[in-house]
Design an enzyme around this catalytic site. Structure first.
Site, PDB file in Angstrom:
ATOM      1  N   HIS A   9       0.835  -1.199   0.000  1.00 56.44           N
ATOM      2  CA  HIS A   9       0.000   0.000   0.000  1.00 56.44           C
ATOM      3  C   HIS A   9       0.873   1.253   0.000  1.00 56.44           C
ATOM      4  CE1 HIS A   9      -3.994  -1.941   1.169  1.00 56.44           C
ATOM      5  NE2 HIS A   9      -3.125  -2.938   1.057  1.00 56.44           N
ATOM      6  N   ASP A  67      -5.814   5.867   2.296  1.00 55.46           N
ATOM      7  CA  ASP A  67      -5.975   4.494   1.815  1.00 55.46           C
ATOM      8  C   ASP A  67      -7.444   4.088   1.960  1.00 55.46           C
ATOM      9  OD1 ASP A  67      -5.819   1.572   1.703  1.00 55.46           O
ATOM     10  OD2 ASP A  67      -3.664   1.866   1.895  1.00 55.46           O
ATOM     11  N   CYS A 114      15.871  -6.653  -2.602  1.00 52.43           N
ATOM     12  CA  CYS A 114      16.381  -6.023  -3.823  1.00 52.43           C
ATOM     13  C   CYS A 114      15.256  -5.187  -4.381  1.00 52.43           C
ATOM     14  CB  CYS A 114      16.782  -7.088  -4.841  1.00 52.43           C
ATOM     15  SG  CYS A 114      15.389  -8.075  -5.371  1.00 52.43           S
ATOM     16  N   TRP A 151      -1.051  -6.903  -6.202  1.00 55.64           N
ATOM     17  CA  TRP A 151      -1.441  -6.011  -7.301  1.00 55.64           C
ATOM     18  C   TRP A 151      -0.264  -5.170  -7.806  1.00 55.64           C
ATOM     19  CZ3 TRP A 151      -4.261  -5.951 -11.208  1.00 55.64           C
ATOM     20  CH2 TRP A 151      -4.627  -4.787 -11.890  1.00 55.64           C
ATOM     21  N   SER A 178       2.953  -6.045  -7.770  1.00 52.80           N
ATOM     22  CA  SER A 178       3.801  -6.928  -8.559  1.00 52.80           C
ATOM     23  C   SER A 178       3.166  -7.204  -9.921  1.00 52.80           C
ATOM     24  CB  SER A 178       4.030  -8.248  -7.821  1.00 52.80           C
ATOM     25  OG  SER A 178       4.749  -8.005  -6.635  1.00 52.80           O
ATOM     26  N   GLU A 190       3.668  -4.186 -11.962  1.00 49.60           N
ATOM     27  CA  GLU A 190       5.088  -4.046 -12.328  1.00 49.60           C
ATOM     28  C   GLU A 190       5.441  -5.006 -13.463  1.00 49.60           C
ATOM     29  OE1 GLU A 190       7.076  -4.353  -8.498  1.00 49.60           O
ATOM     30  OE2 GLU A 190       6.036  -2.564  -7.793  1.00 49.60           O
TER      31      GLU A 190
END
Ligand SMILES: O=c1ccn([C@@H]2O[C@H](COP(=O)(O)OP(=O)(O)O[C@H]3O[C@H](CO)[C@@H](O)[C@H](O)[C@H]3O)[C@@H](O)[C@H]2O)c(=O)[nH]1
Length: 428
Positions: free
Chosen positions: A17, A147, A308, A328, A330, A333
């Protein structure tokens, strides 16, 4: 001369978030707004201090006597217990389970409830004090971007004379499904067949829904949190979604007809999409692995790091696929960087994200689970081969690259998300 509007941003205290809300803050700052991000005490130590033009202020969340990272561990504990829990969908119908039910002692949900019960009063007080202190400054806050999982922030904003923007960190599809649960308009079939969701043309089975809908078991506090996103959302001045139009066209169009929503994503650092925000490269997290994971992993066959930059890894040309839990961020991305996915969803919205990765955007495959709901090494290997070497690889790669381009266009000047962000700013 009037100064640029000052926006206050507060996120739910978990990485998935904080990252998108921080990125959105940077985007607003790059367009000239003054932005202050609230870091509650649990997360303030793990947030990097140099966030460019975004000022970070810390307020108490009532956790000072508790160990650091309590929210993450609380959520993880709840996930573990949810893996073993009885299945009873929110609408009262039954979903079959092969697992024996377990009697739970000292449920992790109690811990989450306890932490949440301290969090809300402490953060409310801290937020009110921060806003009141700031009223005497030369540029007081005008808007609170909060949020969506903390809808009570809207009351604080309005009572303090600020406008409120609810920021949804999950997909529009997932939000639509939770809205159906909130409104009592979702019927789950008893036999595990297709769930009727009139706004979606893609057929969803019960297990494609967010796990909290079909697997309510021992997480009522968390389930209440996701459903309560809709308790007062119509009173919010803006509804911001971390997605982009071309990704979820069907549901975005439908939502736009009902409510005043703005798609503003993907909220990932600019250097991975349109490259228009300078010094915007890093997001941060400490990864957590099981204690014996390192010693059990054969040497020389992989590289394990504490943490990383996932974005840096995904954007490396040598990366052929991304095995992901389908959070979400990831998911966005992978889409934004054009990397095919081996999906291994765990819980919450990840199950629905995996369904869309595989069947709608067609840029990944999903690891099968056996009758005990365990993903075996054979299934994982088969999926990795399918994505890396199989006939499907070209098709997955082409689709992934298509969405990479769509994401870039959405965020670039004049793109759908860029226009929505500009509209948001001009309406402040
Ligand atoms: O070593 C790491 C580990 C993570 N990340 C970043 O951390 C974020 C992780 O976000 P996400 O993929 O959404 O996963 P979660 O942190 O698990 O997110 C929670 O919140 C999301 C948004 O509500 C939900 O979609 C997920 O299901 C929920 O688990 C991403 O930006 C990653 O790039 C790194 O950069 N390096």
């Amino acid at each position: 001369m009037a100064s640029n509007p000052h926006v206050l941003v507060i996120s739910f205290p978990v990485q998935g978030h904080i990252n998108p809300m921080l990125q959105f803050s940077k985007r607003l700052a790059s367009k000239g707004l003054m932005v202050t991000l609230v870091a509650t005490s649990t997360i303030s130590k793990s947030l990097i201090t140099d966030n460019g033009p975004v000022k970070v202020v810390s307020i108490s969340d009532g956790s000072e006597d508790s160990p650091k990272q309590q929210w993450d561990s609380s959520l993880n504990e709840s996930k573990e217990s949810s893996d073993n829990e009885s299945k009873e969908p929110l609408d009262g119908s039954k979903v079959e389970s092969n697992e024996p039910s377990k009697e739970l002692h000292g449920s992790p949900d109690d811990k989450a409830k306890d932490r949440w019960s301290r969090y809300q009063p402490a953060v409310s007080q801290g937020l009110i004090e921060l806003i009141e202190r700031n009223k005497d400054s030369c540029n007081p806050f005008k808007v609170l971007v909060y949020d969506s999982m903390m809808p009570w922030c809207l009351d604080i904003a309005h009572q303090q004379g600020l406008k409120g923007a609810s920021f949804f960190t999950q997909s529009c599809v997932v939000s639509l499904l939770y809205h159906h649960v909130y409104a009592g308009t979702m019927q789950l079939p008893n036999d595990g067949s297709i769930v009727s969701v009139p706004q979606l043309s893609v057929p969803l089975k019960v297990r494609d829904l967010p796990s909290f809908i079909y697997n309510t078991g021992t997480n009522p506090a968390i389930i209440k949190t996701v459903v309560d996103q809709f308790s007062n959302f119509k009173e919010a001045d803006w509804l911001l979604f971390n997605t982009f139009d071309k990704l979820e066209n069907e549901v975005v169009n439908w939502m736009r007809e009902q409510w005043s929503i703005k798609t503003i994503g993907p909220a990932i650092p600019s250097m991975y999409t349109d490259k228009r925000v300078s010094n915007d490269k890093e997001a941060s997290e400490e990864a957590k692995l099981p204690v014996d994971f390192m010693s059990k992993t054969p040497k020389g066959r992989c590289l394990i790091v504490n943490w990383c930059s996932q974005l840096q890894v995904l954007s490396h040309e040598a990366v052929g696929c991304f095995m992901s839990h389908c959070g979400w961020n990831s998911t966005l991305e992978a889409l934004s960087l054009g990397v095919p996915v081996v999906a291994m969803p765990q819980w919450t919205d990840q199950t629905t994200n995996a369904k869309f990765i595989v069947d709608v955007w067609q840029m990944g495959v999903r690891v099968k689970v056996n009758e005990k709901e365990v993903a075996t090494r054979e299934h994982i290997e088969a999926c990795l081969k399918e994505v890396m070497e199989g006939e499907k690889r070209n098709k997955l790669q082409i689709n992934a690259l298509k969405f990479k381009e769509f994401a870039k266009v959405a965020m670039d000047e004049g793109g759908s998300s860029d226009n929505n962000i500009s509209d948001f700013i001009s309406s402040i």
